[in-house]
Design a protein around this motif. Structure first.
Motif, PDB file in Angstrom:
ATOM      1  N   UNK B  32      89.686   2.397  61.646  1.00 58.46           N
ATOM      2  CA  UNK B  32      89.463   2.034  60.236  1.00 58.46           C
ATOM      3  C   UNK B  32      90.178   3.030  59.334  1.00 58.46           C
ATOM      4  N   UNK B  33      90.292   4.281  59.784  1.00 58.08           N
ATOM      5  CA  UNK B  33      90.922   5.309  58.962  1.00 58.08           C
ATOM      6  C   UNK B  33      92.408   4.988  58.734  1.00 58.08           C
ATOM      7  N   UNK B  36      92.674   2.295  56.250  1.00 60.71           N
ATOM      8  CA  UNK B  36      92.404   2.809  54.901  1.00 60.71           C
ATOM      9  C   UNK B  36      93.619   3.530  54.340  1.00 60.71           C
ATOM     10  N   UNK B  37      94.315   4.289  55.190  1.00 60.15           N
ATOM     11  CA  UNK B  37      95.516   5.010  54.720  1.00 60.15           C
ATOM     12  C   UNK B  37      96.596   4.010  54.316  1.00 60.15           C
ATOM     13  N   UNK B  39      96.049   1.034  53.261  1.00 57.65           N
ATOM     14  CA  UNK B  39      95.565   0.428  52.013  1.00 57.65           C
ATOM     15  C   UNK B  39      95.923   1.317  50.825  1.00 57.65           C
ATOM     16  N   UNK B  40      95.800   2.640  51.008  1.00 59.52           N
ATOM     17  CA  UNK B  40      96.159   3.558  49.922  1.00 59.52           C
ATOM     18  C   UNK B  40      97.667   3.506  49.633  1.00 59.52           C
ATOM     19  N   UNK B  43      98.212   0.539  47.650  1.00 55.40           N
ATOM     20  CA  UNK B  43      97.768   0.812  46.275  1.00 55.40           C
ATOM     21  C   UNK B  43      98.852   1.567  45.515  1.00 55.40           C
ATOM     22  N   UNK B  46     101.377  -0.849  44.252  1.00 55.57           N
ATOM     23  CA  UNK B  46     100.869  -1.592  43.085  1.00 55.57           C
ATOM     24  C   UNK B  46     100.828  -0.697  41.845  1.00 55.57           C
ATOM     25  N   UNK B  47     100.498   0.570  42.056  1.00 59.52           N
ATOM     26  CA  UNK B  47     100.454   1.499  40.915  1.00 59.52           C
ATOM     27  C   UNK B  47     101.843   1.626  40.295  1.00 59.52           C
TER      28      UNK B  47
END
Lengths: 253, 447
Positions: B32-33, B36-37, B39-40, B43, B46-47
């Motif tokens: 999952x980690x 999550x990385x 996903x960041x 992000x 998108x930023x």
């Protein structure tokens, strides 16, 4: 204009009074904490949010005003999102800060900023647009409530995960509808405007933080706060950012 | 009487390895980690897309896109060329976005493989592939078979499907409840994989162009060679009648296009992008006969003209060659309370002063030199014609992933693997469990 001058003014007046009473009680509660005072403050915030929402919906129905053009509607819906999630997320004073602040901000915007709202584009005058924007607003409010409600709490309680989940799911559904809206209007899966992109960036940070916290990583909390900060930049600064974008017809939610 | 053991634990027959480098890499990539990385990183993309202006979707009109990019870069001053070079104005086509999507595809493939293996093993009440989120070990007096039997009974009563097997001098108890829910996680991984692949391919397969239509106009499409789009008569509110025509002019599809009302054909979709201002002009002589009109830049005259106006083209000229008149039309976008209006001037022959002039917001007529000119202003549709085969896997993958993620938030597979070994007259018990509830059931049964 009838609604604005008569019933609308009364509704907003009551909402404003409820918020003022809630704010006063909140200050009193801060001096001498009691569970009952907290419950009353929450109830007053609910009344205010419900009245503001009723006012906005009545305007939309009776005056055919498009929703979510400008920031006021978003703040009102965000306040509702915070209120819904607050009972899962936090205890004590932490559960009261967000709803009051946001509901007050929403009311201030409804009263002051609404006349300056930009004219709505055709694509904004649709139910799908209003729905996706409402889900984003509820989601942002819920994400903030989930974080504020568990300040400094690690490991988090199960209720906190539920609160996180509500915000994440609401925003996720909002993005799905937003994508459908962009597809129906322009044939693209994503409308590339600054607000939507920043909301998506913030949401992804919150999702990643949620996963990391469930996995026991403390820095997941930092990712969630970062996500909420990016969302708020999207909510409040997207119009300024968009001023530097050539050829963008309007900034959406 | 049970007590927590101080002895080192014997290895469990699971995928929870503390083994070599490749196994650790596998474990990280399927964790999952890692998700999550990634996903960041998504992000971050998108930023960037939220801060820097993003070019409109790549269309057939690459000149317009190049002009847009030059304008966007100019707004960032000296930094503009560098930002453009890094692809920050077209993040969907940038190495960052494609790299992140590529990583997602790779990691999701591994996730899908892992979830498939887990689901297949759960179906056979085999818990060796469980994700161990809780673990513990106990040392108790008694017989290993009896302790494991009691645990088996307790877990069976709690709804777990159990299976006991012997491996050397050790006994293993596998317990699985709602094992079918592992297929939901597999579905989520496959759905996200489908969506990621579609997004990766989208830049290659999608094409679009803007098509501005006026009354009676037919415009050839470049995204679909040989096809054209025509605007029909009889608009209903904000809905416009549009026909897609094939190479021989045969209608392939007809219908209305408007806000949130696209027109679909087999491989092409027409969407309403916006409205543009236009003026329909016609003229008649003193006997009511039509006078032919010729727009500037056109080689032939017609009985009716349609002139389009926008910020880039606020002024248009046309002539009535048979009578020697030249007419100028100019758009004032915010003439009356913000509503657009037009000014017209009629010039005779080589005169430099207009013989007639006036303004109108919707329609008007003016007679000059025995010729009556009719002007009718209105909004006309600008459509986007789009072709993108990647949209189908994108929508399908997103829908599958959403359904499976929502469902797996409500129900998840629970499993435990318990190992019991006889040490003299004592039994050493170790367990791995997927969740706190299963762990609690084991601890309760062990006393």
């Amino acid at each position: 204009m009838g609604l604005m001058a008569n019933a609308g003014t009364v509704i907003l007046g009551i909402a404003y009074a409820a918020l003022l009473a809630g704010g006063g009680l909140w200050l009193a509660e801060y001096a001498r904490p009691t569970v009952r005072a907290q419950a009353v403050v929450r109830a007053l915030a609910w009344v205010a949010a419900a009245l503001i929402t009723a006012y906005l919906l009545a305007e939309a129905v009776f005056q055919r005003r498009p929703l979510f053009v400008g920031v006021a509607d978003f703040l009102a819906a965000g306040a509702v999102g915070m209120l819904v999630v607050t009972p899962f997320a936090g205890r004590g004073k932490a559960s009261l800060v967000g709803p009051l602040v946001l509901a007050l901000a929403a009311l201030t915007h409804v009263l002051t900023a609404r006349p300056a709202s930009p004219p709505a584009a055709l694509a904004q005058q649709t139910l799908l647009y209003a729905l996706q924007a409402a889900l984003h607003a509820l989601g942002v409010g819920a994400c903030i409530a989930a974080l504020v409600g568990s300040l400094g709490e690690f490991p988090v309680r199960e209720g906190r995960h539920l609160a996180d989940g509500v915000g994440i799911a609401a925003m996720g559904a909002g993005f799905a509808l937003s994508s459908a809206w962009a597809w129906l209007n322009w044939g693209v899966a994503w409308r590339n405007d600054p607000r939507l992109n920043l909301l998506a960036a913030g949401w992804l940070c919150v999702v990643a933080g949620h996963v990391l916290r469930r996995d026991g990583a403390r820095w997941g909390l930092a990712a969630q706060w970062l996500g909420v900060a990016v969302m708020l930049v999207g909510v409040f600064a997207a119009d300024l950012i968009a001023a530097g974008w050539p050829g963008l017809a309007f900034v959406a939610w | 009487m049970a007590a927590q053991s101080e002895q080192p634990a014997a290895p469990m027959p699971t995928d929870d390895r503390a083994g070599g480098g490749w196994e650790r890499v596998w474990d990280f990539l399927t964790s999952a980690r890692c998700a999550a990385i990634l996903t960041l990183l998504t992000a971050l993309a998108f930023f960037i897309a939220g801060i820097f202006p993003q070019a409109p979707a790549a269309g057939a009109d690459s000149t317009a896109q190049l002009r847009w990019l030059a304008e966007a870069a100019a707004r960032w001053g000296a930094l503009g060329p560098a930002l453009r070079g890094l692809g920050l104005f077209q993040i969907a086509a940038s190495p960052l976005w494609r790299g992140v999507l590529g990583l997602w595809v790779f990691v999701l493939l591994l996730h899908a493989a892992q979830e498939l293996r887990r689901a297949l093993r759960y179906a056979k009440a085999d818990a060796t592939a469980l994700p161990p989120r809780a673990r513990g070990q106990w040392l108790a007096d008694g017989d290993a078979a009896r302790v494991l039997g009691a645990l088996d009974g307790a877990l069976s009563q709690a709804g777990y499907c159990t299976r006991t097997e012997r491996s050397g001098d050790r006994l293993h108890l596998h317990a699985v409840r709602t094992g079918w829910a592992a297929w939901l996680r597999l579905g989520a991984a496959v759905g996200l994989l489908l969506a990621a692949v579609a997004l990766l391919l989208s830049g290659l397969s999608s094409r679009s162009e803007e098509v501005a239509l006026g009354p009676g106009e037919t415009v050839a499409l470049t995204v679909r060679a040989g096809w054209s789009v025509a605007l029909g008569d009889g608009a209903e509110g904000s809905l416009w009648p549009v026909a897609v025509l094939g190479p021989e002019g045969e209608p392939l599809s007809q219908g209305f296009v408007g806000p949130q009302r696209p027109l679909w054909t087999a491989s092409l979709t027409l969407h309403m992008a916006r409205s543009s201002l236009g003026v329909v002009v016609s003229a008649t002589d003193g006997q009511g006969k039509p006078v032919s009109l010729q727009a500037a830049g056109e080689s032939s005259a017609a009985g009716m003209l349609f002139l389009r106006f926008d910020e880039d083209q606020p002024e248009q000229y046309f002539a009535a060659p048979d009578v020697g008149d030249t007419i100028r039309l100019a758009l004032n976008p915010t003439a009356e309370n913000g509503t657009p209006a037009f000014a017209f001037q009629v010039f005779h022959g080589m005169d430099i002063q207009p013989a007639h002039e006036g303004t109108f917001a919707d329609e008007t007529t003016t007679t000059s030199n025995g010729i009556t000119y009719r002007f009718a202003a209105g909004q006309y549709p600008v459509l986007v014609a789009a072709t993108d085969i990647s949209r189908y896997p994108l929508w399908a993958g997103t829908a599958i992933a959403m359904v499976c993620i929502v469902a797996s938030a409500w129900v998840s597979a629970r499993a435990a693997l318990v190992q019991a070994a006889q040490v003299d007259n004592r039994v050493a018990v170790q367990y791995l469990a997927t969740d706190a509830e299963t762990e609690a059931a084991i601890r309760k049964a062990l006393g």
